[in-house]
Design a protein around this motif. Structure first.
Motif, PDB file in Angstrom:
ATOM      1  N   PRO A  40       0.620  -1.146   0.081  1.00 47.13           N
ATOM      2  CA  PRO A  40       0.088   0.127   0.011  1.00 47.13           C
ATOM      3  C   PRO A  40       0.702   1.257   0.236  1.00 47.13           C
ATOM      4  CG  PRO A  40      -1.007  -1.570   1.635  1.00 47.13           C
ATOM      5  CD  PRO A  40       0.331  -2.039   1.115  1.00 47.13           C
ATOM      6  N   GLY A  41       0.610   2.420  -0.852  1.00 50.28           N
ATOM      7  CA  GLY A  41       1.275   3.429  -1.014  1.00 50.28           C
ATOM      8  C   GLY A  41       2.679   3.256  -1.495  1.00 50.28           C
ATOM      9  N   GLN A  42       3.090   2.228  -2.081  1.00 49.58           N
ATOM     10  CA  GLN A  42       4.444   1.927  -2.588  1.00 49.58           C
ATOM     11  C   GLN A  42       4.432   1.514  -4.033  1.00 49.58           C
ATOM     12  OE1 GLN A  42       7.068  -0.309  -0.186  1.00 49.58           O
ATOM     13  NE2 GLN A  42       6.260   0.247   1.571  1.00 49.58           N
ATOM     14  N   GLU A  43       5.368   1.604  -4.779  1.00 50.52           N
ATOM     15  CA  GLU A  43       5.515   1.416  -6.165  1.00 50.52           C
ATOM     16  C   GLU A  43       5.634  -0.426  -6.179  1.00 50.52           C
ATOM     17  OE1 GLU A  43       7.561   5.384  -7.786  1.00 50.52           O
ATOM     18  OE2 GLU A  43       8.917   3.522  -7.876  1.00 50.52           O
ATOM     19  N   ARG A  44       5.413  -0.697  -7.314  1.00 53.17           N
ATOM     20  CA  ARG A  44       5.595  -1.910  -7.606  1.00 53.17           C
ATOM     21  C   ARG A  44       7.017  -2.431  -7.563  1.00 53.17           C
ATOM     22  NH1 ARG A  44       3.263  -3.281 -13.016  1.00 53.17           N
ATOM     23  NH2 ARG A  44       5.484  -2.587 -13.984  1.00 53.17           N
ATOM     24  N   GLU A  45       7.199  -3.432  -7.030  1.00 53.24           N
ATOM     25  CA  GLU A  45       8.438  -4.119  -6.828  1.00 53.24           C
ATOM     26  C   GLU A  45       8.857  -5.609  -7.478  1.00 53.24           C
ATOM     27  OE1 GLU A  45      11.610  -5.252  -3.050  1.00 53.24           O
ATOM     28  OE2 GLU A  45       9.477  -4.992  -2.672  1.00 53.24           O
ATOM     29  N   GLY A  46       9.705  -5.565  -8.325  1.00 55.35           N
ATOM     30  CA  GLY A  46       9.961  -6.760  -8.774  1.00 55.35           C
ATOM     31  C   GLY A  46      10.818  -7.990  -7.682  1.00 55.35           C
ATOM     32  N   LEU A  47      10.402  -8.990  -7.891  1.00 56.96           N
ATOM     33  CA  LEU A  47      11.112 -10.077  -6.980  1.00 56.96           C
ATOM     34  C   LEU A  47      11.878 -11.059  -7.407  1.00 56.96           C
ATOM     35  CD1 LEU A  47       7.924 -10.621  -4.837  1.00 56.96           C
ATOM     36  CD2 LEU A  47       9.610  -8.965  -4.413  1.00 56.96           C
ATOM     37  N   SER A  48      11.537 -11.773  -8.516  1.00 61.52           N
ATOM     38  CA  SER A  48      12.183 -13.020  -8.855  1.00 61.52           C
ATOM     39  C   SER A  48      11.495 -13.356 -10.556  1.00 61.52           C
ATOM     40  CB  SER A  48      12.118 -14.115  -7.923  1.00 61.52           C
ATOM     41  OG  SER A  48      12.684 -15.265  -8.557  1.00 61.52           O
ATOM     42  N   ASP A  88       7.498  -6.558   6.446  1.00 62.93           N
ATOM     43  CA  ASP A  88       7.704  -5.619   5.284  1.00 62.93           C
ATOM     44  C   ASP A  88       7.383  -6.203   3.941  1.00 62.93           C
ATOM     45  OD1 ASP A  88      10.586  -3.969   6.379  1.00 62.93           O
ATOM     46  OD2 ASP A  88       8.420  -3.506   6.663  1.00 62.93           O
ATOM     47  N   ASP A  89       7.128  -7.734   4.012  1.00 67.41           N
ATOM     48  CA  ASP A  89       6.693  -8.545   2.757  1.00 67.41           C
ATOM     49  C   ASP A  89       5.136  -8.402   2.445  1.00 67.41           C
ATOM     50  OD1 ASP A  89       8.991 -11.038   3.990  1.00 67.41           O
ATOM     51  OD2 ASP A  89       9.415  -9.621   2.271  1.00 67.41           O
ATOM     52  N   GLY A 120      -3.629 -10.376  -8.446  1.00 70.74           N
ATOM     53  CA  GLY A 120      -2.834 -10.332  -7.489  1.00 70.74           C
ATOM     54  C   GLY A 120      -3.498 -11.387  -6.428  1.00 70.74           C
ATOM     55  N   THR A 121      -2.635 -11.759  -5.361  1.00 70.62           N
ATOM     56  CA  THR A 121      -2.957 -12.388  -4.074  1.00 70.62           C
ATOM     57  C   THR A 121      -2.283 -11.610  -2.972  1.00 70.62           C
ATOM     58  OG1 THR A 121      -3.166 -14.612  -3.242  1.00 70.62           O
ATOM     59  CG2 THR A 121      -1.199 -14.002  -4.335  1.00 70.62           C
ATOM     60  N   LEU A 122      -3.164 -11.387  -2.073  1.00 76.58           N
ATOM     61  CA  LEU A 122      -2.788 -10.531  -0.799  1.00 76.58           C
ATOM     62  C   LEU A 122      -2.080 -11.431   0.148  1.00 76.58           C
ATOM     63  CD1 LEU A 122      -2.627  -8.024   0.871  1.00 76.58           C
ATOM     64  CD2 LEU A 122      -4.790  -8.819   1.817  1.00 76.58           C
ATOM     65  N   VAL A 123      -0.779 -11.132   0.435  1.00 75.13           N
ATOM     66  CA  VAL A 123      -0.190 -11.574   1.512  1.00 75.13           C
ATOM     67  C   VAL A 123       0.189 -10.865   2.655  1.00 75.13           C
ATOM     68  CG1 VAL A 123       2.242 -12.494   2.076  1.00 75.13           C
ATOM     69  CG2 VAL A 123       1.511 -13.072   0.038  1.00 75.13           C
ATOM     70  N   THR A 124      -0.257 -11.170   3.992  1.00 77.15           N
ATOM     71  CA  THR A 124      -0.156 -10.187   4.834  1.00 77.15           C
ATOM     72  C   THR A 124       0.749 -10.968   6.196  1.00 77.15           C
ATOM     73  OG1 THR A 124      -2.346  -9.426   4.695  1.00 77.15           O
ATOM     74  CG2 THR A 124      -1.410  -8.845   6.917  1.00 77.15           C
ATOM     75  N   VAL A 125       1.785 -10.551   6.500  1.00 77.32           N
ATOM     76  CA  VAL A 125       2.598 -10.768   7.499  1.00 77.32           C
ATOM     77  C   VAL A 125       2.394 -10.214   8.870  1.00 77.32           C
ATOM     78  CG1 VAL A 125       5.072 -11.484   8.076  1.00 77.32           C
ATOM     79  CG2 VAL A 125       4.267 -11.504   5.631  1.00 77.32           C
TER      80      VAL A 125
END
Length: 127
Positions: A40-48, A88-89, A120-125
């Protein structure tokens, strides 16, 4: 061409999740596939990302050693195993496909987009 990310949910810090990217209407193994996330509120980030034929892999530094990307050609699915998850994930995770491995790596590095995007799928840690 449809992609769908699934497998998200609520997990405690230090826990694990495995996300799946499934495809319909095309053979996913014919494409390089990348995983991305957007908090939320952040730019898209590439992971892998993972390649087509030889299944080359690439990881961004932020997830290297914690996340593992893999492909099951028989199931037409790409996975993202996420271990040692941190608050943060927390983000919506997306998978995307491209016919070019080089462009997929560049997309994960943040230089441009991909050809096809899934929901997408939501991940909440959180504890």
């Amino acid at each position: 061409v449809q992609l769908q990310a699934s497998g998200g949910g609520l997990v405690q810090p230090g826990g694990s999740l495995r996300l799946s990217c499934s495809a319909s209407g095309f053979t996913l193994s014919s494409y390089a596939v990348g995983w991305f996330r957007q908090a939320p509120g952040q730019e898209r980030e590439g992971l892998s990302c993972i390649g087509r034929r030889d299944s080359s892999t690439y990881y961004q530094r932020s997830v290297y050693g914690r996340f593992t990307i893999s492909r099951d050609k028989a199931k037409n699915t790409v996975y993202l195993q996420m271990n040692n998850l941190k608050p943060d994930d927390t983000a919506v995770y997306y998978c995307a496909a491209s016919s070019s491995w080089d462009l997929t790596v560049q997309a994960v590095q943040g230089y441009h987009g991909m050809d096809y995007w899934g929901k997408g799928t939501l991940v909440t840690v959180s504890s």
